[in-house]
Design an enzyme around this catalytic site. Structure first.
Site, PDB file in Angstrom:
ATOM      1  N   SER A 114       0.661  -1.195  -0.119  1.00 42.38           N
ATOM      2  CA  SER A 114       0.107   0.025   0.025  1.00 42.38           C
ATOM      3  C   SER A 114       0.996   1.356   0.057  1.00 42.38           C
ATOM      4  CB  SER A 114      -0.997  -0.193   1.071  1.00 42.38           C
ATOM      5  OG  SER A 114      -1.647   1.025   1.327  1.00 42.38           O
ATOM      6  N   LYS A 139       2.533  -3.737   6.955  1.00 40.95           N
ATOM      7  CA  LYS A 139       2.988  -3.903   5.636  1.00 40.95           C
ATOM      8  C   LYS A 139       4.507  -3.677   5.056  1.00 40.95           C
ATOM      9  CE  LYS A 139      -1.653  -3.231   3.778  1.00 40.95           C
ATOM     10  NZ  LYS A 139      -1.697  -4.478   3.446  1.00 40.95           N
TER      11      LYS A 139
END
Length: 225
Positions: A114, A139
């Site tokens: 992301s 992430k």
């Protein structure tokens, strides 16, 4: 890709992963989907996808699904938790997939992350970081584990995701300052194009729709050819 090898797809039950599953089968590629629940298994099997059930948080499940006689060309992971999850798989689930991919001798690993993770934190607004900061940190840990694994990788960081049909205007860039929105179907197309692109090897790329950029910053589009 050889006809005997296949693509191992984690996260195919919804969102970007589901779009990738449909895109890959439309290209007549062999796909094995790793699903935590069987809710959409029948739908995926109907379009020609082999389904294996398991939980990415369980390394035994991952290895059982991945360490088979058939060679895996590429692992694609779009897994991420829901806000309601007690334990989000963003880092631990992807870590298990990456570690199993190393054991399986996979040729390439494509991780859908992301914008806001890693050095693209500069593109995210304070409001986004306040809400998603912990998720983006997880992430980032997954990205770093992949980079350190020795696997050939492509990390794709989409911006804000929308569920509209593909526009064909999805673009990639190495500029970490870029932010915008993109339709999930366009992310799937970009992931598919990265499969056989040597230029995408060992790159971290942000993905937006060129017509949905936030702000007017000039940037260089990344050419996959």
């Amino acid at each position: 890709m050889t006809s005997a090898s296949y693509i191992f797809l984690a996260g195919a039950s919804r969102g970007v992963g589901r779009e990738i599953a449909q895109y890959l089968t439309a290209q007549q590629l062999k796909v094995r989907a790793f699903l935590r629940t069987t809710a959409v298994a029948t739908e995926l099997e109907r379009i020609g996808i082999e389904v294996v059930q398991g939980d990415a948080l369980n390394i035994e499940d991952v290895e059982r699904a991945m360490l088979t006689d058939e060679p895996i060309h590429t692992v694609i992971s779009t897994i991420g938790g829901l806000p309601s999850d007690v334990e989000r798989p963003d880092y631990p689930g992807n870590k298990n997939l990456i570690d199993a991919a190393v054991k399986a001798g996979v040729q390439k690993f494509i991780l859908v992350s992301s914008i806001g993770a890693g050095n693209s934190v500069v593109a995210a607004s304070p409001q986004v970081l306040a809400v998603l900061g912990k998720v983006l940190a997880e992430k980032d840990k997954a990205e770093q584990h992949l980079i350190a694994s020795g696997l050939t990788y492509t990390i794709i960081r989409p911006g804000g995701l929308k569920s509209e049909p593909a526009t064909g205007n999805g673009v990639l860039t190495e500029d970490p300052h870029i932010i915008g929105s993109i339709n999930r179907a366009d992310v799937a197309q970009l992931v598919g194009r990265c499969l056989n692109s040597e230029r995408a090897n060992n790159k971290i790329l942000s993905a937006i729709d060129r017509n949905m950029q936030f702000g007017q910053r000039e940037f260089a589009e990344f050419n996959l050819q």
